[in-house]
Write a protein that holds these residues in place. Sequence first.
Motif, PDB file in Angstrom:
ATOM      1  N   ASP A   1      -5.231   9.561   2.202  1.00  0.00           N
ATOM      2  CA  ASP A   1      -3.821   9.301   1.926  1.00  0.00           C
ATOM      3  C   ASP A   1      -3.081   8.931   3.205  1.00  0.00           C
ATOM      4  O   ASP A   1      -3.550   9.155   4.322  1.00  0.00           O
ATOM      5  N   TYR A   2      -1.927   8.314   3.037  1.00  0.00           N
ATOM      6  CA  TYR A   2      -1.064   7.937   4.159  1.00  0.00           C
ATOM      7  C   TYR A   2       0.383   8.150   3.747  1.00  0.00           C
ATOM      8  O   TYR A   2       0.717   8.177   2.554  1.00  0.00           O
ATOM      9  N   ASP A   3       1.255   8.309   4.752  1.00  0.00           N
ATOM     10  CA  ASP A   3       2.662   8.626   4.497  1.00  0.00           C
ATOM     11  C   ASP A   3       3.483   7.359   4.288  1.00  0.00           C
ATOM     12  O   ASP A   3       3.056   6.246   4.599  1.00  0.00           O
ATOM     13  N   GLU A   4       4.690   7.578   3.785  1.00  0.00           N
ATOM     14  CA  GLU A   4       5.635   6.475   3.598  1.00  0.00           C
ATOM     15  C   GLU A   4       6.029   5.868   4.943  1.00  0.00           C
ATOM     16  O   GLU A   4       5.984   6.537   5.986  1.00  0.00           O
ATOM     17  N   GLU A   5       6.393   4.619   4.912  1.00  0.00           N
ATOM     18  CA  GLU A   5       6.870   3.891   6.094  1.00  0.00           C
ATOM     19  C   GLU A   5       8.344   3.562   5.893  1.00  0.00           C
ATOM     20  O   GLU A   5       8.734   3.062   4.836  1.00  0.00           O
ATOM     21  N   ARG A   6       9.171   3.816   6.915  1.00  0.00           N
ATOM     22  CA  ARG A   6      10.604   3.530   6.829  1.00  0.00           C
ATOM     23  C   ARG A   6      11.036   2.689   8.029  1.00  0.00           C
ATOM     24  O   ARG A   6      10.522   2.858   9.135  1.00  0.00           O
ATOM     25  N   ALA A   7      11.986   1.794   7.781  1.00  0.00           N
ATOM     26  CA  ALA A   7      12.443   0.896   8.839  1.00  0.00           C
ATOM     27  C   ALA A   7      13.956   0.743   8.781  1.00  0.00           C
ATOM     28  O   ALA A   7      14.577   0.844   7.722  1.00  0.00           O
ATOM     29  N   TRP A   8      14.516   0.493   9.959  1.00  0.00           N
ATOM     30  CA  TRP A   8      15.940   0.170  10.082  1.00  0.00           C
ATOM     31  C   TRP A   8      16.030  -1.117  10.891  1.00  0.00           C
ATOM     32  O   TRP A   8      15.548  -1.191  12.018  1.00  0.00           O
ATOM     33  N   GLU A   9      16.627  -2.144  10.289  1.00  0.00           N
ATOM     34  CA  GLU A   9      16.690  -3.464  10.913  1.00  0.00           C
ATOM     35  C   GLU A   9      18.136  -3.939  11.011  1.00  0.00           C
ATOM     36  O   GLU A   9      18.913  -3.810  10.055  1.00  0.00           O
ATOM     37  N   THR A  10      18.484  -4.507  12.160  1.00  0.00           N
ATOM     38  CA  THR A  10      19.806  -5.091  12.378  1.00  0.00           C
ATOM     39  C   THR A  10      19.643  -6.492  12.942  1.00  0.00           C
ATOM     40  O   THR A  10      18.851  -6.696  13.875  1.00  0.00           O
TER      41      THR A  10
END
Length: 679
Positions: free
Chosen positions: A481-490
């Motif tokens: 299993d692997y964890d969620e990926e989150r991103a913040w882009e501007t």
Amino acid sequence: MRQIGFCLSALLVGQMAMGQDVLKPLVVTGLRGVESTGNVDVEGIEAERVSELLGFVPGLAVVASDSAGYGDRISVRGTSNTLFFGGAGVAMVVDDVPYGDVFGYSTEFFDLDEFTLHRGPQGSRFARNGAGGLIEMRTAGPTDTPEYRFSSEYGSYDLLHLRFRASGPINDKLSYTFQSSFKERNGYIDNVNPAVGGFNDTREQFGALGSLYYNPSADLEVRFRAMYERTRDGSQRLTALPGVASAFGPIDFLRAQDPFRATSDFEGATEIDRLQFSLHVNQDLGWASLKSITSFQNWQLGPNTVDLDLSPQPASTSSIRQEQDLWSQEFRLESDDSDSVRWTAGLAYLWKDTEGVANRFFGTSAVTFANQFTNYSLEEESVALFGNVQWDANESLTFEVGGRLEYVESSLNRSKSDFGNTPGFPAMYGTTTGESEGWYFSPSIGVNYALTSETSLFARTSTSFKPQGFTAFSDNPINSDYDEERAWETEIGVRYQNSDNTLGLEVRGYYKQIDDYQVNRSLPITDFVIVNADRVEALGVEGELYWKPADNLTVQATAGWNQIEFDDHAGFDDNEVPFLPQFTAGLAVRYDFENGFFVQTGLRAVGATYFDEANNRDFKQGSYEVWDTQIGYEAENWNAVVFARNLFDEDYYTFMNNQIAAGTPGDPQVFGVRVGLEF
């Protein structure tokens, strides 16, 4: 991060002037709003696959493993899918129908009316979650009168490409569109093993797409759409990298003298069938339009066979069969585009079930071997609410706000057995199961300010996610299993378009932080897992230019520079993220003579690219350039073209596999002719 690149070029808000519309190749276009879209007319390179846009569309990166899409990676500004398993970083929607995993994306384009690359997170605007961006394609609707179009292309390697398109009314309430395509060629890879001989990578594809439209009233349209694609290819285009050790055999300094020669003991095959149905209902309510899109897709791979050791001995082989069913339902309300407050609100449901069996045979010594079979089933179900609002505060200022709330469930059931004779290798590896669920929210906000009637500034900031999940190619349940990926882009940018549409310019800069970045990793000897890098940082600049200095001359230029690195990833800090070129650039020029003749050329450059997280130089492709050109004649209802692709016969790899020390060489030099008719 140590450095920042700069980008000074760019492109058009529209299309190159064309004297004839006879099955013209792909056009990349789109509307200009607060969001950043890709508006590139790439008729000069005659793109027929997403991978052929690499270099002409800033921010887009494509790694093509030449296996009819299986194993491809598509990225926008660093957000990408992982190989084989894991969610898409860049979503794909065709005629409002969402696709699932990247391995199931359409590989050969149909005749398109519009292609748009939406950069940045798109969760608030589409039913499909686009974490890094979204590819939107549309085919043309029915014509008012019957129309028929046909084109035939012949070229090097016995290339034959036939296209047909028909459209028109059936009666006052019914109309239709239909198109089909057949394409075949001999392989580029010459197998010099005398026991096999011939070409390893022959190619054959057939596709058909049809739509039936029913308009019982002026405010209601019902569309039934059906699509079928059939691929019967030879082996994946792979040759051994010179002087590099493989997990399935020692270094053989004689096997890779030419990237287009192989010594495999069998040809290999990739066979894919895709069947897709969808029902579209569009009701004009007066105050808004209500859309319902119901779709089903069945995608089957069987088999995909590869010679892992790339030698004349039957030492190591891989065979994979896989099937995916995909159901989706979308309800969407949209306001009128002319309103000062424009909004979209939707509800989306998606269910996909992926089942497969993978067989790997490899020697473990001179007299022992492993013969492993992995059976797996992965299921994912999601429900999402999404919405977006654009408000024209005044004639110069536009605000945008949006968001997506999504619930995702996924599960894994996997078993493995070994029918080999290697001591210490268990006959049964047991069953691995897993379940996960999660809620995800991703907001966005943007602004566009018109300095003048020709120049505007824009900015947008947004978050995105890729859900947690499972990989089926791990013997150890801890690594499955692997964890969620989150991103913040501007991003911020400026665009200019003069009043007579002869000069257009757009320059954008962006910064992006991605937490728990999902990245592939090979583990000895057959495990293939997805791990999470704690943090990745991406910084880039993109530019596009369109210039028409004279009525018969059009120039387009694009470029993008980026620095995308592991900022926090144990053992790999400051390394470049693999599969992403450091820069891309493209130039397209077209000159139309008054007598109907034209000359068109396109040059694309792709920067250095690593293919593993360790940045091993054995698995690095240096910068390269590819030049395409064509000369043609266009009349009222026919055209003829002589073309050359990769005119200087540049050698480069589009994909490298560090486990088997092999690469996929890019297309060689190809010459051909094409004739189109319209009646």
